[in-house]
Scaffold this active site. Sequence first.
Site, PDB file in Angstrom:
ATOM      1  N   ALA A   1       0.830  -1.203   0.000  1.00  0.00           N
ATOM      2  CA  ALA A   1       0.000   0.000   0.000  1.00  0.00           C
ATOM      3  C   ALA A   1       0.866   1.257   0.000  1.00  0.00           C
ATOM      4  O   ALA A   1       0.503   2.272  -0.612  1.00  0.00           O
ATOM      5  CB  ALA A   1      -0.929   0.003   1.209  1.00  0.00           C
TER       6      ALA A   1
ATOM      7  N   GLU B   1      -1.141   8.362  -6.557  1.00  0.00           N
ATOM      8  CA  GLU B   1      -1.054   9.817  -6.411  1.00  0.00           C
ATOM      9  C   GLU B   1      -0.412  10.447  -7.646  1.00  0.00           C
ATOM     10  O   GLU B   1      -0.890  11.456  -8.167  1.00  0.00           O
ATOM     11  CB  GLU B   1      -0.248  10.168  -5.156  1.00  0.00           C
ATOM     12  CG  GLU B   1      -0.109  11.649  -4.906  1.00  0.00           C
ATOM     13  CD  GLU B   1      -1.290  12.284  -4.206  1.00  0.00           C
ATOM     14  OE1 GLU B   1      -1.514  13.491  -4.438  1.00  0.00           O
ATOM     15  OE2 GLU B   1      -1.994  11.600  -3.450  1.00  0.00           O
TER      16      GLU B   1
ATOM     17  N   GLY C   1       1.858   1.686  -3.511  1.00  0.00           N
ATOM     18  CA  GLY C   1       0.632   1.868  -4.296  1.00  0.00           C
ATOM     19  C   GLY C   1       0.040   3.252  -4.126  1.00  0.00           C
ATOM     20  O   GLY C   1      -0.446   3.859  -5.087  1.00  0.00           O
ATOM     21  N   ASP C   2       0.096   3.779  -2.916  1.00  0.00           N
ATOM     22  CA  ASP C   2      -0.395   5.126  -2.633  1.00  0.00           C
ATOM     23  C   ASP C   2       0.374   6.149  -3.474  1.00  0.00           C
ATOM     24  O   ASP C   2      -0.218   7.033  -4.102  1.00  0.00           O
ATOM     25  CB  ASP C   2      -0.229   5.425  -1.143  1.00  0.00           C
ATOM     26  CG  ASP C   2      -0.600   6.849  -0.782  1.00  0.00           C
ATOM     27  OD1 ASP C   2      -1.718   7.278  -1.108  1.00  0.00           O
ATOM     28  OD2 ASP C   2       0.239   7.528  -0.155  1.00  0.00           O
ATOM     29  N   ALA C   3       1.678   6.004  -3.511  1.00  0.00           N
ATOM     30  CA  ALA C   3       2.514   6.937  -4.279  1.00  0.00           C
ATOM     31  C   ALA C   3       2.245   6.836  -5.783  1.00  0.00           C
ATOM     32  O   ALA C   3       2.131   7.850  -6.479  1.00  0.00           O
ATOM     33  CB  ALA C   3       3.989   6.677  -3.989  1.00  0.00           C
TER      34      ALA C   3
END
Length: 134
Positions: free
Chosen positions: A15, A23, A18-20
């Site tokens: 995660a 974004e 994945g978040d980066a």
Amino acid sequence: MKRKDAELLNGIALAYIGDAIYEVAIRQYLLEKGLTRPNDLQKNAVKYVSAKAQAFLISQMEEAHILTDEEAIYFKRGRNAHSKTSAKNTDVVTYRISTGFEAVLGYLHLTEQAERLEELCQYSIEEIEKRNIS
């Protein structure tokens, strides 16, 4: 990173990346859309990257049977992971579901499944645009 190494990562680590990745995809989309003022960029980005939006998106993906069996495994790995951080602007359940969403994207990125990653990011953008989620 070798595929086998990526497959062994815990849900929080998946995660994290994945978040980066998500974004960056959203920021690029907003710039391509013609938004350039920092305030406008931030305000619009939240519609796509908030925990509420991500939880909505993964539920849409599940409902439409978009996720592969393998992706569903990584979603659950992220959703069920025990994080030391807490949700800031949402409830714990929504936060955990959004962590699962990010884990799927992180897994796809680390295993170099760029086409599939792009497909899910594009689907996400279209779903938010269609419903004007805020």
